[in-house]
Write a protein that holds these residues in place. Structure first.
Motif, PDB file in Angstrom:
ATOM      1  N   GLY A  11      41.098  33.838  50.551  1.00 28.84           N
ATOM      2  CA  GLY A  11      42.270  33.008  50.312  1.00 28.84           C
ATOM      3  C   GLY A  11      42.432  32.516  48.892  1.00 28.84           C
ATOM      4  O   GLY A  11      43.319  31.705  48.609  1.00 28.84           O
ATOM      5  N   GLU A  12      41.594  32.991  47.963  1.00 25.74           N
ATOM      6  CA  GLU A  12      41.724  32.560  46.572  1.00 25.74           C
ATOM      7  C   GLU A  12      43.025  33.089  45.965  1.00 25.74           C
ATOM      8  O   GLU A  12      43.643  32.416  45.135  1.00 25.74           O
ATOM      9  CB  GLU A  12      40.518  33.046  45.772  1.00 25.74           C
ATOM     10  N   TRP A  13      43.412  34.281  46.368  1.00 29.86           N
ATOM     11  CA  TRP A  13      44.697  34.843  45.968  1.00 29.86           C
ATOM     12  C   TRP A  13      45.598  34.953  47.189  1.00 29.86           C
ATOM     13  O   TRP A  13      45.121  35.243  48.301  1.00 29.86           O
ATOM     14  CB  TRP A  13      44.537  36.240  45.377  1.00 29.86           C
ATOM     15  N   SER A  14      46.887  34.763  46.993  1.00 29.07           N
ATOM     16  CA  SER A  14      47.850  35.001  48.067  1.00 29.07           C
ATOM     17  C   SER A  14      48.057  36.496  48.241  1.00 29.07           C
ATOM     18  O   SER A  14      47.641  37.306  47.392  1.00 29.07           O
ATOM     19  CB  SER A  14      49.185  34.341  47.734  1.00 29.07           C
ATOM     20  N   PHE A  15      48.728  36.859  49.312  1.00 28.48           N
ATOM     21  CA  PHE A  15      49.034  38.266  49.548  1.00 28.48           C
ATOM     22  C   PHE A  15      49.841  38.832  48.383  1.00 28.48           C
ATOM     23  O   PHE A  15      49.528  39.906  47.869  1.00 28.48           O
ATOM     24  CB  PHE A  15      49.810  38.415  50.865  1.00 28.48           C
ATOM     25  N   GLN A  16      50.867  38.100  47.934  1.00 29.58           N
ATOM     26  CA  GLN A  16      51.721  38.605  46.869  1.00 29.58           C
ATOM     27  C   GLN A  16      50.979  38.688  45.546  1.00 29.58           C
ATOM     28  O   GLN A  16      51.176  39.637  44.772  1.00 29.58           O
ATOM     29  CB  GLN A  16      52.965  37.739  46.709  1.00 29.58           C
ATOM     30  N   GLN A  17      50.106  37.716  45.273  1.00 30.21           N
ATOM     31  CA  GLN A  17      49.294  37.797  44.056  1.00 30.21           C
ATOM     32  C   GLN A  17      48.447  39.073  44.055  1.00 30.21           C
ATOM     33  O   GLN A  17      48.318  39.747  43.024  1.00 30.21           O
ATOM     34  CB  GLN A  17      48.360  36.583  43.964  1.00 30.21           C
ATOM     35  N   THR A  18      47.873  39.364  45.200  1.00 25.13           N
ATOM     36  CA  THR A  18      47.016  40.544  45.305  1.00 25.13           C
ATOM     37  C   THR A  18      47.826  41.824  45.147  1.00 25.13           C
ATOM     38  O   THR A  18      47.397  42.769  44.465  1.00 25.13           O
ATOM     39  CB  THR A  18      46.284  40.550  46.657  1.00 25.13           C
ATOM     40  N   VAL A  19      49.011  41.859  45.756  1.00 21.90           N
ATOM     41  CA  VAL A  19      49.885  43.027  45.621  1.00 21.90           C
ATOM     42  C   VAL A  19      50.265  43.240  44.155  1.00 21.90           C
ATOM     43  O   VAL A  19      50.222  44.360  43.629  1.00 21.90           O
ATOM     44  CB  VAL A  19      51.147  42.872  46.489  1.00 21.90           C
ATOM     45  N   ASP A  20      50.624  42.146  43.479  1.00 19.02           N
ATOM     46  CA  ASP A  20      51.030  42.250  42.073  1.00 19.02           C
ATOM     47  C   ASP A  20      49.878  42.749  41.205  1.00 19.02           C
ATOM     48  O   ASP A  20      50.070  43.600  40.318  1.00 19.02           O
ATOM     49  CB  ASP A  20      51.524  40.892  41.569  1.00 19.02           C
ATOM     50  N   PHE A  21      48.678  42.207  41.433  1.00 21.66           N
ATOM     51  CA  PHE A  21      47.498  42.654  40.684  1.00 21.66           C
ATOM     52  C   PHE A  21      47.239  44.126  40.926  1.00 21.66           C
ATOM     53  O   PHE A  21      47.015  44.905  39.985  1.00 21.66           O
ATOM     54  CB  PHE A  21      46.279  41.827  41.106  1.00 21.66           C
ATOM     55  N   PHE A  22      47.291  44.532  42.186  1.00 25.00           N
ATOM     56  CA  PHE A  22      46.959  45.907  42.517  1.00 25.00           C
ATOM     57  C   PHE A  22      47.976  46.866  41.932  1.00 25.00           C
ATOM     58  O   PHE A  22      47.622  47.928  41.400  1.00 25.00           O
ATOM     59  CB  PHE A  22      46.875  46.063  44.039  1.00 25.00           C
ATOM     60  N   ALA A  23      49.248  46.520  42.004  1.00 25.86           N
ATOM     61  CA  ALA A  23      50.287  47.383  41.444  1.00 25.86           C
ATOM     62  C   ALA A  23      50.126  47.519  39.930  1.00 25.86           C
ATOM     63  O   ALA A  23      50.256  48.614  39.367  1.00 25.86           O
ATOM     64  CB  ALA A  23      51.669  46.830  41.791  1.00 25.86           C
ATOM     65  N   ALA A  24      49.815  46.410  39.258  1.00 23.87           N
ATOM     66  CA  ALA A  24      49.677  46.441  37.798  1.00 23.87           C
ATOM     67  C   ALA A  24      48.480  47.274  37.361  1.00 23.87           C
ATOM     68  O   ALA A  24      48.529  47.973  36.337  1.00 23.87           O
ATOM     69  CB  ALA A  24      49.551  45.013  37.261  1.00 23.87           C
ATOM     70  N   GLN A  25      47.388  47.226  38.111  1.00 25.92           N
ATOM     71  CA  GLN A  25      46.158  47.913  37.708  1.00 25.92           C
ATOM     72  C   GLN A  25      46.104  49.369  38.142  1.00 25.92           C
ATOM     73  O   GLN A  25      45.283  50.136  37.634  1.00 25.92           O
ATOM     74  CB  GLN A  25      44.942  47.167  38.276  1.00 25.92           C
ATOM     75  N   THR A  26      46.955  49.758  39.081  1.00 25.08           N
ATOM     76  CA  THR A  26      46.858  51.108  39.632  1.00 25.08           C
ATOM     77  C   THR A  26      48.085  51.970  39.370  1.00 25.08           C
ATOM     78  O   THR A  26      47.997  53.198  39.485  1.00 25.08           O
ATOM     79  CB  THR A  26      46.650  51.051  41.159  1.00 25.08           C
ATOM     80  N   GLY A  27      49.209  51.335  39.084  1.00 27.32           N
ATOM     81  CA  GLY A  27      50.441  52.101  38.964  1.00 27.32           C
ATOM     82  C   GLY A  27      51.069  52.428  40.299  1.00 27.32           C
ATOM     83  O   GLY A  27      52.045  53.184  40.367  1.00 27.32           O
ATOM     84  N   PHE A  28      50.531  51.871  41.400  1.00 32.87           N
ATOM     85  CA  PHE A  28      51.152  52.056  42.712  1.00 32.87           C
ATOM     86  C   PHE A  28      52.557  51.463  42.694  1.00 32.87           C
ATOM     87  O   PHE A  28      52.806  50.448  42.037  1.00 32.87           O
ATOM     88  CB  PHE A  28      50.349  51.346  43.798  1.00 32.87           C
ATOM     89  N   THR A  29      53.462  52.060  43.448  1.00 33.12           N
ATOM     90  CA  THR A  29      54.758  51.435  43.646  1.00 33.12           C
ATOM     91  C   THR A  29      54.553  50.138  44.427  1.00 33.12           C
ATOM     92  O   THR A  29      53.531  49.969  45.111  1.00 33.12           O
ATOM     93  CB  THR A  29      55.692  52.352  44.443  1.00 33.12           C
TER      94      THR A  29
END
Length: 592
Positions: free
Chosen positions: A489-507
């Protein structure tokens, strides 16, 4: 050393006392497997244990208490066995006891700590859909594996019988949910929609074709299917109407997360150390990708489909193209003596990812042959993109649009990855090893194999396969960093999605699906990719040092696959101990 020889050595029991211990441990393992299968028929279906495919339990609070008490009784039996351990007990028996302890700990925590059945209205429903889909894939074909037309009618009869029980099962399951979770509801509702679509279309088409549109069996199927679909639609509507009001209560304490790594997967790293390993992978992936792009710019060599053998065909031809690339991959593995390919190895069928799995499987995935079924066929799931050209233009790593990318993902899912590894593991002569399952070993082996094939020259001078490897290293590293953050719970779902998209190039959609997978699976699952690979690489270095001039890549790989799907913290010491025995045998033979 050939695979069969290693397995035979592992199956040996050194003394009568150890045999007694071994028999007690195996008896307990069989009890945990078959008792659970009888109580929970969906589990039996997932394992391929016959006789339960037409059944579906009715969850109750009393049954839940029964399960908890049963697991504790099994833990007490295991404690009584291990209390009698002395110096005569073999390393293998000690480790088998450890494997059983982790299995029981995981089962108990599912009920007492993670409590998905308390938090997720869609949990039982999606489990039912998955089991029905497994039955659908396993429908017998007359003349294959000894199957008869009567076997096919019986299999459809089991599907119809299970479908008819779905309304009562869902009604009972809904009563078990006491603390609904918003995020589980959002993810689960999307899966339910896909499951409903599958039952309405694919199932009905196949039943009509195979049973006959005017047959009694087909009418029975339609009646059961319609009642199940109505119950699933009602559940989906309920979730959608209430999900916004539910809290996100999936998060664990940091201590619970660490305990999951330590006690369930025996991962020898803390959450902080895993974040560091993930950070190293992320940084290396970025550096490798920038280096490859620099080469492309300086030399004019292409990236994407122009580097990787041209754009794959679209439409129906895509499946055949996948099969051809997997055959090429198998020839490369055999030709480079990477690992022994058993003569009995089955095949993988390439099929489109079913709609109910797409919300949590953004890219390629696979189902291995079930542990106890006769068939040796695995299933390779792909999600064809709406446009291969658009996927190629953005170098999408989830959508394999050319030959190199297909082979890279197949190296993970097929050979030398999951399909080969699980096919070997399910034939282990030790029942405990046969039924063991370690995510860290499975995913670690698949990631290790992908990178190994890059180094061995699978892609020649093409940049695209190497670019794919760099991009997935970033993705694995980002997942290892993000898992602790979102699970606690340190990051919200949206925070995690944003981090993952930025670091991976995933849509954004694919990043959301990947993070949904993190939440939907047990804590620590996605860290298995980097932690398992790190442990295998560490073990290989130790193997090379000890084996010296006897070492070979194939020998190491044959050895590591012969132990079954067990945590590397158990596998490593056993492999090195066996290696020392082999060296002693060589020296004894030389002296003789």
């Amino acid at each position: 050393m050939r695979l069969a020889f290693v397995v035979a050595m592992l199956a040996a029991v050194p003394t009568s006392y150890a045999a007694s211990v071994h028999e007690k441990l195996v008896e307990l393992a069989r009890d945990t497997t078959y008792t659970a299968a009888a109580a929970h028929p969906l589990s039996a279906t997932s394992l391929g244990i016959p006789g339960f495919d037409g059944q579906l339990e009715i969850p109750t609070e009393a049954e839940r208490v029964r399960d908890i008490e049963q697991i504790r009784r099994w833990q007490a039996r295991l404690a009584a066995i291990t209390a009698g351990f002395d110096t005569k007990v073999s390393l293998m028996d000690r480790d088998d006891a450890k494997l059983l302890a982790t299995r029981l700990t995981t089962q108990l925590r599912e009920l007492l700590v993670y409590q998905r059945d308390r938090k997720d209205y869609s949990y039982s429903a999606n489990n039912v859909v998955h089991a029905l889909y497994t039955q659908f894939l396993a429908l017998p074909v007359a003349g294959r594996d000894g199957a008869t037309p009567e076997d096919l009618r019986k299999a459809w009869g089991d599907i119809s019988a299970r479908l008819s029980k779905v309304p009562a099962h869902l009604a009972a399951s809904r009563k078990m949910v006491t603390t609904p979770c918003r995020l589980y509801g959002v993810i689960g509702s999307k899966q339910l929609a896909g499951g409903i679509e599958m039952l309405k279309d694919a199932f009905a088409d196949a039943a009509s074709s195979q049973l006959g549109p005017k047959s009694v069996e087909y009418r029975r199927f339609l009646k059961a299917r319609d009642s199940a679909v109505a119950a699933l639609q009602d559940l989906e509507s309920y979730i959608d109407a209430h999900v916004a009001s539910w809290p996100d209560n999936y998060a664990l304490s940091p201590e619970t997360y660490e305990a999951a790594l330590r006690d369930e997967e025996l991962i020898p790293f803390s959450a902080g150390e895993i974040a560091q390993i993930g950070g190293d992978a992320l940084a290396h992936g970025w550096a490798e990708e920038l280096w490859l792009k620099s080469i492309s710019q300086q030399t004019g060599r292409a990236l994407g489909a122009d580097s990787g053998g041209g754009l794959a065909p679209s439409g129906a031809a895509l499946v055949g193209y996948y099969q051809e690339r997997m055959q090429e991959l198998g020839k490369f593995v055999t030709g480079h003596q990477i690992v022994t390919m058993p003569d009995w190895l089955g095949t993988m069928r390439v099929i489109e990812t079913p709609a109910f799995l797409q919300p949590v499987l953004p890219g390629a995935a696979m189902d291995p042959p079930r542990l106890f079924e006769r068939s040796s066929t695995g299933y390779y799931y792909i999600t064809p993109p709406p446009s291969l050209e658009e996927a190629a233009a953005r170098l999408d790593i989830n959508l394999a649009f050319d030959s190199d990318r297909i082979k890279f993902l197949a190296a993970h899912e097929a050979v030398p990855g999951h399909f080969l590894q699980t096919s070997i593991a399910r034939r282990h002569p030790n029942f405990i090893r046969k039924t063991a399952s370690s995510v860290a070993f499975d995913e670690g082996w698949a990631c290790y194999g992908q990178e190994m094939l890059v180094r061995l020259g699978l892609y020649g001078n093409n940049l695209d396969g190497r670019l794919m490897a760099a991009a997935w290293e970033r993705a694995d590293g980002a997942a290892a960093i993000a898992d602790f953050k979102i699970q606690t719970g340190e990051w919200s779902f949206q925070q995690t999605v944003d981090f993952f998209a930025a670091q991976t190039g995933f849509t954004p959609d694919l990043a959301e699906s990947t993070v949904s997978l993190m939440v939907a699976r047990r804590p620590g699952y996605v860290v298995a990719y980097v932690t398992g690979r790190r442990q295998i690489e560490n073990l290989m270095s130790e193997y090379m040092l000890r084996a010296a001039d006897r070492a070979s890549l194939r020998d190491f790989h044959d050895r590591i696959l012969s132990y079954g799907s067990i945590p590397l913290a158990v596998l490593g010491p056993e492999l090195l101990a066996e290696l020392n025995k082999s060296a002693d045998d060589v020296r004894a033979a030389a002296n003789y």
